[in-house]
Design an enzyme around this catalytic site. Structure first.
Site, mmCIF file in Angstrom:
data_model
loop_
_atom_site.group_PDB
_atom_site.id
_atom_site.type_symbol
_atom_site.label_atom_id
_atom_site.label_comp_id
_atom_site.label_asym_id
_atom_site.label_seq_id
_atom_site.Cartn_x
_atom_site.Cartn_y
_atom_site.Cartn_z
ATOM 1 N N HIS A 1 43.598 67.956 -1.354
ATOM 2 C CA HIS A 1 44.079 68.641 -2.559
ATOM 3 C C HIS A 1 45.238 67.816 -3.136
ATOM 4 C CE1 HIS A 1 46.221 71.771 -4.852
ATOM 5 N NE2 HIS A 1 45.120 72.486 -4.799
ATOM 6 N N GLN B 1 44.355 76.321 2.924
ATOM 7 C CA GLN B 1 42.995 76.858 3.010
ATOM 8 C C GLN B 1 42.643 77.255 4.443
ATOM 9 O OE1 GLN B 1 40.539 78.392 0.830
ATOM 10 N NE2 GLN B 1 41.404 76.659 -0.278
ATOM 11 N N LYS C 1 47.078 82.906 -0.733
ATOM 12 C CA LYS C 1 45.696 82.696 -0.288
ATOM 13 C C LYS C 1 45.342 83.596 0.897
ATOM 14 C CE LYS C 1 45.072 77.875 -1.692
ATOM 15 N NZ LYS C 1 44.569 77.843 -3.051
ATOM 16 N N CYS D 1 41.521 70.840 -8.335
ATOM 17 C CA CYS D 1 42.782 70.173 -7.974
ATOM 18 C C CYS D 1 42.555 69.148 -6.867
ATOM 19 C CB CYS D 1 43.854 71.165 -7.549
ATOM 20 S SG CYS D 1 44.348 72.268 -8.867
ATOM 21 N N ASP E 1 48.355 70.387 5.719
ATOM 22 C CA ASP E 1 48.270 71.328 4.606
ATOM 23 C C ASP E 1 47.378 72.483 5.079
ATOM 24 O OD1 ASP E 1 47.650 72.777 2.363
ATOM 25 O OD2 ASP E 1 46.720 71.112 1.267
#
Lengths: 420, 170
Positions: free
Chosen positions: A134, A214, A237, A375, A211
């Site tokens: 991302h 997600q 999220k 993105c 990261d």
């Protein structure tokens, strides 16, 4: 995913369909039809307990944190700090001081980039980034490498979109200082084995930044067990509010980092000509924090804990599989990640129909999906597509919504209908 | 809907699909006397380049190439066909008229000819930018090319060749 994990997911208790009543957004109509929200990888819907916790703060003890000596302000501080402990337990951190509240995963990754990596990186050093990250976990590193005249090295993906331990090892050198990869790809839904990747990074004397935006939606992280150095995620999220996120960092690393935002509450002593700063995490939390949002995040974690990951994973996986099977019956559909059910993400295109044209058809049918580059332009280049459609499922979606997506896809070729 | 409306809508669909599948004036040229503007919709990925060649007060040629949805691409093709041969003044009026149509404001349909087929975007606010991208690019190219032509040769920056490229995001 290993067989044992899959078996556990498929055999655990199924989710109660009444869970849908917890989400007010699921009662919304769009174009006269029940709103089918299939864009969960962008942001999740919020359950009532989160909305109520935030509303209660504003209506019953809405004051600032840390500043007051009165009982109402104390209550706000207690509720705010309680989330730090909840996050610590949730992600398997060793101590609450490792939990920094940020505005989201993007801010967390940028904080690591500017405060930790920038002083570390020397000209000629190498920094490894996943090839399909991302933008939030790509652009900061790319720009830092430009500034520091360091080398940006891409860690290749396998065909499923994973950065496997072997693939990461293939690009590591004695000049690698830092590795930045996602827990789960937001386009491909591929899961990276962060424990194995951290081990490889550490073997080369490099740090691992994950990261988790997600990944945390679908799998409980174990930051200490995996031995990652940093892990960033956003509340929105995982069924929490927008505007808040978390950066986890190993405490000794956080201690070595200078603050990036100066202001109230992050200082120790402010002298005329110099200032000393508080210890982490407060050093990185200058200014009035997003108090209601932090409290909302705490309620979101409680909500997930009350359901348990397993039944959420089961539902998401089943829905994803159902849609992939359904779309595979359509000869005009090309699916880019047909095996990553665990993520609830299906990335696809309809032959001869631009994703935006298709998205207008879904919109007419009351379905929201994502169309575009998500993105993640590096991921689009990797797929050799300028844009894709992405349907992404959460545990509160149902079979009817999944089937509506499959049916609407058959009409994608009628995309001009929406204009007349 | 009356049968004549249905007939017109069918015609409009055919026009849009024809331009989408068989774009006019497609492909960029390396000729130095064209002004190039490259525009993107960063949110959705539409990516378009438009080249304009002015001769005196006339738009002598319009070229375009891009990657985008049916509306973005067909609109770009229609734009190139319409503006080619118009005076600068006419072209700017045509562009203004198209932007008005896309925003559901009063517009001069006579100026837009086939491009009226795209009037339906006004009902879909999320798609308006798809339709207007090419026209905004053309307007920028025409205005910049004019400015450049008006500048005395001595004051132009020597490092900037003619036929320069300008990349912006809309």
């Amino acid at each position: 995913m290993n067989e044992d994990k899959l078996k556990e997911i498929l055999t655990c208790k199924s989710i109660d369909p009444a869970v849908r009543n917890d989400f007010p957004m699921l009662a919304v109509k769009s174009h006269g039809q029940p709103f089918a929200y299939l864009n969960n990888a962008a942001t999740s819907l919020k359950p009532r307990p989160v909305l109520e916790a935030m509303s209660r703060y504003y209506q019953e003890y809405g004051s600032s944190v840390f500043r007051g000596v009165d009982s109402i302000a104390y209550k706000a501080t207690q509720a705010f700090e309680a989330t730090r402990y909840k996050v610590k337990d949730f992600i398997g951190a060793k101590q609450p001081e490792s939990i920094v509240f940020t505005s989201g995963a993007t801010a967390g990754l940028n904080l690591v980039c500017h405060s930790f990596a920038a002083p570390l990186l020397q000209p000629g050093d190498e920094l490894v980034v996943g090839a399909t990250e991302h933008h939030a976990n790509y652009v900061p590193w790319q720009q830092l490498c430009k500034q520091k005249r360091a080398r940006l090295v891409l860690a290749p993906n396998n065909e499923r979109g994973e950065v496997t331990p072997e693939l990461l090892a293939s690009v590591m050198t004695d000049k690698t200082r830092l590795v930045a990869v996602c827990h789960m790809s937001n386009v491909m839904g591929a899961v990276n084995d962060l424990k194995a990747l951290a081990e490889i990074a550490h073997r080369h004397g490099a740090y691992l930044v994950a990261d988790g935006a997600q990944g945390i939606v679908h799998e409980r992280p174990d930051v200490a067990g995996w031995d990652v150095d940093f892990y960033a995620f956003s509340a929105h999220k995982i069924y929490g509010p927008t505007g808040v996120g978390v950066l986890y960092g190993k405490y000794d690393l956080l201690e070595s980092m200078p603050p990036m935002i100066y202001g109230g509450e992050m200082i120790d002593v402010v002298d005329v000509a110099d200032t000393t700063f508080r210890d982490p995490p407060y050093r990185f939390e200058g200014g009035t924090p997003p108090i209601a949002e932090v409290i909302g995040l705490g309620a979101a974690l409680d909500y997930i804990n009350s359901l348990g990951y397993c039944c959420m994973q089961q539902k998401t996986l089943q829905l994803c599989k159902r849609v992939v099977r359904g779309l595979q019956q359509n000869p005009n559909v090309e699916i880019y990640n047909p095996d990553n059910y665990f993520s609830g993400i299906v990335s696809f295109n309809v032959k001869g129909v631009h994703p935006h044209d298709a998205a207008s058809i879904y919109d007419r049918e009351g379905i929201q999906v994502r169309a575009g580059h998500h993105c993640a332009q590096p991921a689009m280049r990797w797929l050799h597509q300028s844009a894709t459609l992405r349907a992404s499922f959460a545990f509160y979606n149902n079979e009817e919504e999944a089937d509506r997506l499959v049916t609407a896809t058959k009409k994608a070729g009628d995309f001009l209908d929406v204009f007349f | 809907m009356s049968s004549s409306d249905e007939h017109m809508n069918l015609l409009y669909r055919q026009i849009i699909m024809d331009h989408y599948q068989h774009p006019r004036n497609k492909g960029l040229t390396g000729a130095p006397d064209y002004y190039t503007v490259h525009l993107k919709n960063p949110s959705c990925g539409d990516d378009l380049s438009v080249q304009v060649k002015l001769e005196g007060d006339r738009v002598a040629d319009v070229r375009h190439i891009g990657d985008g949805c049916s509306i973005c691409c067909s609109s770009s093709s229609m734009m190139s066909e319409l503006l080619k041969g118009e005076t600068v003044e006419q072209a700017l009026a045509t562009i203004a008229s198209f932007k008005h149509m896309a925003s559901a404001e009063p517009y001069d349909a006579d100026l837009l000819k086939e491009a009226v087929s795209l009037h339906g975007v006004a009902q879909l606010p999320a798609r308006v930018k798809c339709a207007t991208l090419a026209w905004i690019a053309a307007e920028t190219a025409i205005r910049r090319d004019e400015e450049q032509a008006r500048q005395p040769a001595a004051t132009s920056t020597p490092s900037q060749p003619t036929g320069q490229d300008e990349t912006r995001t809309s």
